[in-house]
Design a protein around this motif. Structure first.
Motif, PDB file in Angstrom:
ATOM      1  N   ASP A  22       0.834  -1.209   0.000  1.00 54.19           N
ATOM      2  CA  ASP A  22       0.000   0.000   0.000  1.00 54.19           C
ATOM      3  C   ASP A  22       0.868   1.257   0.000  1.00 54.19           C
ATOM      4  O   ASP A  22       0.703   2.155   0.830  1.00 54.19           O
ATOM      5  N   ASN A  55      -1.934   7.457   2.837  1.00 59.68           N
ATOM      6  CA  ASN A  55      -2.589   8.038   4.005  1.00 59.68           C
ATOM      7  C   ASN A  55      -4.100   7.799   3.941  1.00 59.68           C
ATOM      8  O   ASN A  55      -4.664   7.553   2.866  1.00 59.68           O
ATOM      9  N   PRO A  56      -4.783   7.904   5.084  1.00 55.05           N
ATOM     10  CA  PRO A  56      -6.249   7.777   5.074  1.00 55.05           C
ATOM     11  C   PRO A  56      -6.883   8.867   4.216  1.00 55.05           C
ATOM     12  O   PRO A  56      -6.394   9.997   4.158  1.00 55.05           O
ATOM     13  N   ARG A  57      -7.975   8.505   3.553  1.00 56.08           N
ATOM     14  CA  ARG A  57      -8.706   9.457   2.715  1.00 56.08           C
ATOM     15  C   ARG A  57     -10.052   9.746   3.373  1.00 56.08           C
ATOM     16  O   ARG A  57     -10.814   8.824   3.669  1.00 56.08           O
ATOM     17  N   SER A  93     -13.454   2.889   0.717  1.00 59.74           N
ATOM     18  CA  SER A  93     -12.912   2.193  -0.442  1.00 59.74           C
ATOM     19  C   SER A  93     -11.948   1.111   0.035  1.00 59.74           C
ATOM     20  O   SER A  93     -11.614   1.014   1.224  1.00 59.74           O
ATOM     21  N   GLY A  94     -11.513   0.311  -0.901  1.00 60.05           N
ATOM     22  CA  GLY A  94     -10.575  -0.737  -0.544  1.00 60.05           C
ATOM     23  C   GLY A  94     -10.170  -1.553  -1.743  1.00 60.05           C
ATOM     24  O   GLY A  94     -10.613  -1.329  -2.874  1.00 60.05           O
ATOM     25  N   VAL A 101      -6.607  -3.947   1.530  1.00 59.99           N
ATOM     26  CA  VAL A 101      -6.537  -2.548   1.957  1.00 59.99           C
ATOM     27  C   VAL A 101      -7.969  -2.051   2.160  1.00 59.99           C
ATOM     28  O   VAL A 101      -8.832  -2.261   1.303  1.00 59.99           O
ATOM     29  N   ASN A 148     -10.087   1.472   3.421  1.00 64.15           N
ATOM     30  CA  ASN A 148     -10.106   2.876   3.814  1.00 64.15           C
ATOM     31  C   ASN A 148     -11.508   3.235   4.290  1.00 64.15           C
ATOM     32  O   ASN A 148     -12.486   3.100   3.553  1.00 64.15           O
ATOM     33  N   ALA A 204     -10.735   9.543   9.476  1.00 69.99           N
ATOM     34  CA  ALA A 204     -10.577   8.417   8.551  1.00 69.99           C
ATOM     35  C   ALA A 204      -9.584   7.423   9.111  1.00 69.99           C
ATOM     36  O   ALA A 204      -8.636   7.787   9.824  1.00 69.99           O
ATOM     37  N   ARG A 251      -7.291   3.894   7.798  1.00 75.96           N
ATOM     38  CA  ARG A 251      -6.846   3.079   6.666  1.00 75.96           C
ATOM     39  C   ARG A 251      -5.997   1.924   7.190  1.00 75.96           C
ATOM     40  O   ARG A 251      -5.104   2.130   8.004  1.00 75.96           O
ATOM     41  N   LYS A 304      -3.489   3.244   9.868  1.00 76.29           N
ATOM     42  CA  LYS A 304      -3.296   4.698   9.932  1.00 76.29           C
ATOM     43  C   LYS A 304      -4.608   5.368  10.316  1.00 76.29           C
ATOM     44  O   LYS A 304      -5.677   4.982   9.837  1.00 76.29           O
ATOM     45  N   SER A 315       0.120   6.312  12.963  1.00 80.22           N
ATOM     46  CA  SER A 315       0.251   5.043  12.239  1.00 80.22           C
ATOM     47  C   SER A 315       1.027   4.036  13.070  1.00 80.22           C
ATOM     48  O   SER A 315       1.867   4.396  13.909  1.00 80.22           O
TER      49      SER A 315
END
Length: 801
Positions: A142, A172-174, A179-180, A197, A199, A207, A209, A241, A255
Motif C-alpha cells: 500500500d 494516508n487515510p482518505r 474504499s478498498g 486494503v 479505507n 478516517a 486506513r 493509519k 500510524s
C-alpha cells in the motif's frame, strides 16, 4: 583513460542537452501546442528543494520517482527492486541478513551492515529516518510513492544522505471515502500472497486506513547432499493509519506497522576453497570436498551444499534461517498557517532479528556465523515550510533529534575450532567448541538544525541555498572474546589484556556543517537548466568487530563535495520528457569495512579512504499515441580511489598481524559503472474491458565483488593472498559478477461495472539471469556467494471497491 572517459561524459551531456533543447522547440505533430494540454495532470509530484510539493520537471535536482501504480506495473514488489529501475543506483542484499541491504549511489557505498556503521544513502519511511537496514528490504505494501533523490541531501535530510536519499511514502487515510482493494496471487514456487486494503472515511474529518499482507513461498535452492529446499519464506505485514482533522487547518496522522518474516536461508554457494596449511595432510581432502561440490553445482546458482548444524556444537539446529520482526509507529501533527505549514514528525522503530549463515557455502564445517540484533530508535523533527515576499521566496527550516539504543551481536565458528590448552584457557574448557563473539550495546544521540531558501530573482531565474549543523554523539560498550559452545560464558577476551566479561567502552562526538548552493533557469516554460554544489556528511563510525587494532580507533566521518549540472525538458506538447544530469564528487574519508581473519579470528575493520567519481544520468519518456508510452533511463559511473591507506594481513598463522598498506589501486565493490532501463506501457479501453500491459528490461554491467587487485592474488607481500597461479586464476574467474539483465512483464485485464475487477499475468526475471549478488572473500581461505532470485511468474486477481 579516466580523463578520456570524463571528456566523453562531458561531451555526451552537452550533445544530448543541446538535442533536448532543440526537440523541446518542436511543436507536437507539427502543430502549435495549446497552452494547456490533457497531459498537464500527469505531472509527477515530488518533494521540492524546500520540502514542499513540486513538479518533478521543475525541481532542480536529479530525481527518479515511482507512483504506486508504476511500482505494480514494472514488477517492483520489494525495496531492493527499486534500484534496478533507477539510473545510477544499486542495491545488494546484505551479506549477514537478507532483510537488510547495502546501498550504492554515485560512487559511494555501504559495504557492510553493522549497527555502528552508517549508510551513504538514507532511507525515509513516511518522513521518518530509518537508521538500520535490518527489516527494511521488505515488500512494498500500500505504497503511495517512492522517490530517489540523488546527490548529497544533507541540508534538508541530514546526516547519512551524502550520496542520496530514498523516500517511501505509504498511503494516508482518505476522508469522506469508503474504499478498498483485495488481491490474491499464486506464483512459481507455490507462492501464495494475499493483500487487503480498507479505507474508512468516517467523515470529512476522521478516517482510518488499514493494510494487511501475507505471503508464503517454497524454497528454490536444493542441497545436493540432502535434497532439502532453502530460501522459502513466510511474511506477515500489517499497517493501520488514523487521520483526524480537529479543524480545517490542523491534522493529526497516527500510524502503526508490524512486520514479521521467517526465511529458510540465506544460503551461500562456495566458489573457492583453500584450507589453511595448518590442516596438514587433511588439506587436500578438505579442498577436494569443496571442489567436488562445485563440480556438481555445474554453474547452477540454485544448488547448494550446506554444513549440517549438528556438525558444530552450538550451531542453531534450525540450520540457515533468518527471523526478523519490526514495529514502527509515527505521529504527525500538521498545522496550516498563513505562510505555509508547520509539521511535527515523531517516530519509533524497533527491530529484533536473529539468523545463522553457512558463510563458506560448502558441506565441510568451514564458517558458521550467527547474528542477533535488538535495536530501537526514536526521532522527532519540527519543521516549518512556506513562502514569503509575494511567493518569490520558498523556505524550509527545522530542528531534529534522534536517539538509538540496542544490541548487535555476531558470533562465528571457523573450521569447528576448539579451545586448546594454554595460559588463557581454563582446563575445564579445553577441547570444547570455541565461538568468537563480537557484540556491542549502543547509545547514540543526534541533533540537527537546518534552513534552506529558494528565491526567484526573476520570473525565470532562481537561486537556492541551505545550511545544516549536525551533532552525533555515539557510545558503544563492546564485548570481544571467545565463548564456549555458543553460550554466553566467556572463556577469554580479545585482546587478552581485557578482563572477563570483556567490556570495552568507546565514546566519540562528531560534528559537521553541511550546505548546498545552486541556481536554476527556465529557458522556456518547458526547459529547466540548473547547477548546484553540495556538501554531504556521513557520520563517523565506532569499531564493533575488531580485536587487534590499537584501541579500536573510530572511523572518521565521510565528507562529500559534489557538483551537479542538469537539464529537464518537456516537449511535443507534453507527450515527451527528457532529463539529464552530470556530476562530479570527491569524498574525503570514505568508510570501508573489509573482513579480515588474522590467525583464524574473523573480524570487520572500519577504515577510511578518499575517492573521486564522475558520472552522467538520464531518463526519458514519450507517449507515442494516447495510452502507449515508451520510457528509458541510463547511467555511467566512473569511480576511483585517490587515497586509501587500509588494513591487511602480514605473515602466516599463527603469527599473522594486521598492518597498514596502500590500497589505492583496489577496486570499488558494489558499484555498477553502466546501467540502462527500457520499457513500454500500453493502456487501452476496449469497451467493457480495460487493458494494461507493461514490459521493462533493466540491465547493469559487471560489478566488482572482490576489491583486491588480481596481481595481489599470488603475492606474499602484506595484503597479498599468497595463492598459486592456478588458485589465482580460479579466484579471478569469480572476482566480479557478470552483467545482469532483468526482464519483467505484466498484462492485466480489468472488467466489471467500473472496471474494478482485474486479472493480471506477470513475470519477473523472465530471462532467468542470475549473477553473484553478495560475495565474501575471507582472507585467502574461501569465497562464498549469494545470487539474485530466479525467474518467477504467476497470476493475480484483485477487486477494488
Amino acid at each position: 583513460m579516466i580523463f578520456k572517459q570524463n571528456r566523453d561524459s562531458a561531451r555526451l551531456l552537452a550533445a544530448v542537452s543541446l538535442g533536448a533543447i532543440a526537440l523541446s522547440a518542436v511543436p507536437a505533430f507539427a502543430q502549435a501546442a495549446p497552452e494547456e494540454t490533457q497531459y498537464d495532470d500527469d505531472a509527477i509530484v515530488v518533494i521540492g528543494v524546500t520540502k514542499q510539493d513540486a513538479n518533478i520537471q521543475e525541481t532542480p535536482i536529479a530525481i527518479t520517482a515511482f507512483s504506486g501504480e508504476t511500482l505494480t506495473e514494472q514488477g517492483i514488489s520489494k525495496v531492493e527492486d527499486i534500484a534496478s529501475f533507477t539510473p545510477g543506483f544499486n542495491i545488494r542484499g546484505a551479506g549477514n541478513n537478507p532483510t537488510a541491504f547495502s546501498l550504492a549511489m554515485r560512487g559511494q557505498v555501504q559495504n557492510d551492515n553493522i549497527a555502528t556503521l552508517e549508510p551513504s544513502v538514507g532511507t525515509y519511511l513516511d518522513e521518518m529516518y530509518i537508521a538500520r537496514a535490518y527489516g527494511l528490504n521488505v515488500e512494498l505494501v500500500d505504497v503511495e510513492s517512492v522517490q530517489v533523490l540523488k546527490g548529497p541531501q544533507g541540508t534538508l535530510f541530514g546526516r547519512n544522505t551524502s550520496a542520496g536519499a530514498v523516500l517511501i511514502q505509504t498511503a494516508n487515510p482518505r476522508y469522506d471515502e469508503i474504499s478498498g482493494k483485495m488481491s490474491a496471487t499464486y506464483g512459481r514456487f507455490d507462492e501464495r500472497t494475499g493483500q487487503a486494503v480498507l479505507n474508512l472515511g468516517l467523515s470529512d474529518s476522521l478516517a482510518i486506513r488499514g493494510a494487511l499482507y501475507y505471503q508464503k513461498r517454497d524454497g528454490y535452492k536444493t542441497d545436493i547432499n540432502t535434497g532439502a529446499k532453502y530460501e522459502g519464506r513466510e511474511t506477515w505485514n500489517g499497517r493501520v493509519k488514523l487521520g483526524w482533522k480537529p479543524t480545517d487547518t490542523f491534522e493529526i496522522l497516527l500510524s502503526g506497522e508490524w512486520y514479521d518474516t521467517y526465511i529458510d536461508g540465506p544460503v551461500r554457494q562456495n566458489l573457492f576453497f583453500n584450507a589453511p596449511a595448518a590442516f596438514g595432510p587433511a588439506k587436500p581432502i578438505v579442498d577436494g570436498i569443496a571442489a567436488a561440490e562445485r563440480e556438481e553445482f555445474g554453474g547452477n546458482p540454485n544448488l547448494a551444499a550446506l554444513t549440517p548444524p549438528s556438525a558444530v556444537i552450538g550451531a542453531d539446529p534450525r540450520g540457515p534461517f533468518n527471523k526478523t520482526q519490526t514495529q514502527t509507529y509515527t505521529a504527525k501533527f500538521i498545522l496550516d498557517t498563513s505562510f505555509g505549514q508547520v509539521r511535527w514528525i515523531n517516530g519509533y522503530r524497533g527491530v529484533q532479528s536473529e539468523n545463522i549463515i553457512d558463510l563458506d557455502g560448502s558441506s565441510f564445517a568451514g564458517h558458521f556465523t550467527e547474528g542477533t540484533q535488538d535495536l530501537k530508535q526514536y526521532s522527532t523533527e519540527l519543521q516549518a515550510t512556506g513562502t514569503a515576499f509575494d511567493d518569490r521566496l520558498n523556505f524550509a527550516t527545522g530542528i531534529t533529534y534522534f536517539r538509538e539504543t540496542g544490541f548487535d551481536q555476531s558470533r562465528s565458528n571457523l573450521f569447528n575450532g576448539k579451545f586448546a590448552a594454554g595460559p588463557t584457557v581454563p582446563a575445564e574448557f579445553v577441547g570444547r567448541t570455541s565461538w568468537s563473539n563480537f557484540s556491542g550495546t549502543l547509545d547514540n544521540d543526534s541533533f540537527g538544525m537546518y534552513g534552506q531558501l529558494n528565491y526567484a530573482l526573476t520570473d525565470r531565474f532562481n537561486v537556492t541555498g541551505g545550511l545544516r549543523y549536525s551533532i552525533d554523539d555515539k557510545r558503544v560498550i563492546t564485548q570481544s572474546g571467545d565463548v564456549v559452545d555458543n553460550t554466553d560464558q566467556f572463556v577469554r577476551c580479545t585482546p587478552a589484556t581485557v578482563a572477563i566479561p570483556c567490556d570495552r567502552e568507546r565514546h566519540k562526538t562528531f560534528t559537521n556543517l553541511s550546505y548546498t548552493i545552486g541556481a536554476d533557469y527556465d529557458v522556456t516554460d518547458d526547459i529547466l537548466i540548473y547547477a548546484k554544489h553540495s556538501k554531504g556528511y556521513r557520520s563517523g563510525a565506532l569499531q564493533l568487530r575488531t580485536v587487534t587494532l590499537a584501541d579500536s580507533i573510530p572511523s572518521d566521518p565521510e565528507i562529500v563535495n559534489e557538483q551537479e549540472i542538469g537539464i529537464k525538458t518537456t516537449f511535443l506538447g507534453g507527450r515527451a520528457r527528457f532529463n539529464i544530469a552530470g556530476y562530479h564528487n570527491k569524498v574525503r574519508d570514505a568508510q570501508r569495512s573489509p573482513v579480515l581473519a588474522p590467525n583464524g579470528v574473523s573480524q570487520t575493520v572500519i577504515e577510511n579512504a578518499d575517492t573521486e567519481t564522475w558520472g552522467v544520468e538520464a531518463d526519458a519518456s514519450f507517449e507515442v499515441v494516447d495510452g502507449f508510452t515508451i520510457f528509458g533511463s541510463g547511467a555511467l559511473t566512473d569511480p576511483k580511489y585517490t587515497r586509501y591507506e587500509g588494513k591487511a594481513l602480514a605473515g602466516i598463522p599463527p603469527a599473522q598481524t594486521i598492518v597498514t598498506v596502500d590500497k589505492s589501486d583496489y577496486l570499488l565493490i558494489g558499484i555498477v559503472k553502466k546501467q540502462f532501463t527500457v520499457g513500454a506501457n500500453l493502456k487501452q479501453d476496449l469497451g467493457g474491458v480495460g487493458l494494461d500491459a507493461n514490459i521493462v528490461y533493466a540491465w547493469q554491467g559487471k560489478m566488482p565483488q572482490i576489491d583486491i587487485p588480481v596481481n595481489m592474488f599470488t603475492s606474499t607481500a602484506p595484503g597479498g593472498l599468497g595463492l598459486t597461479q592456478a588458485q589465482a586464476d580460479q579466484l579471478a574467474a569469480v572476482a566480479q559478477s557478470g552483467s545482469l539483465g532483468l526482464l519483467n512483464a505484466r498484462v492485466a485485464l480489468s472488467f466489471g461495472p467500473e472496471k474494478n475487477f482485474e486479472v493480471a499475468l506477470w513475470g519477473k526475471n523472465l530471462t532467468n539471469d542470475q549473477e553473484q549478488q553478495y560475495t565474501l572473500l575471507l582472507s585467502n581461505i574461501y569465497v562464498g556467494t549469494s545470487y539474485n532470485e530466479p525467474r518467477s511468474y504467476g497470476v493475480t486477481a484483485s477487486v477494488k471497491f
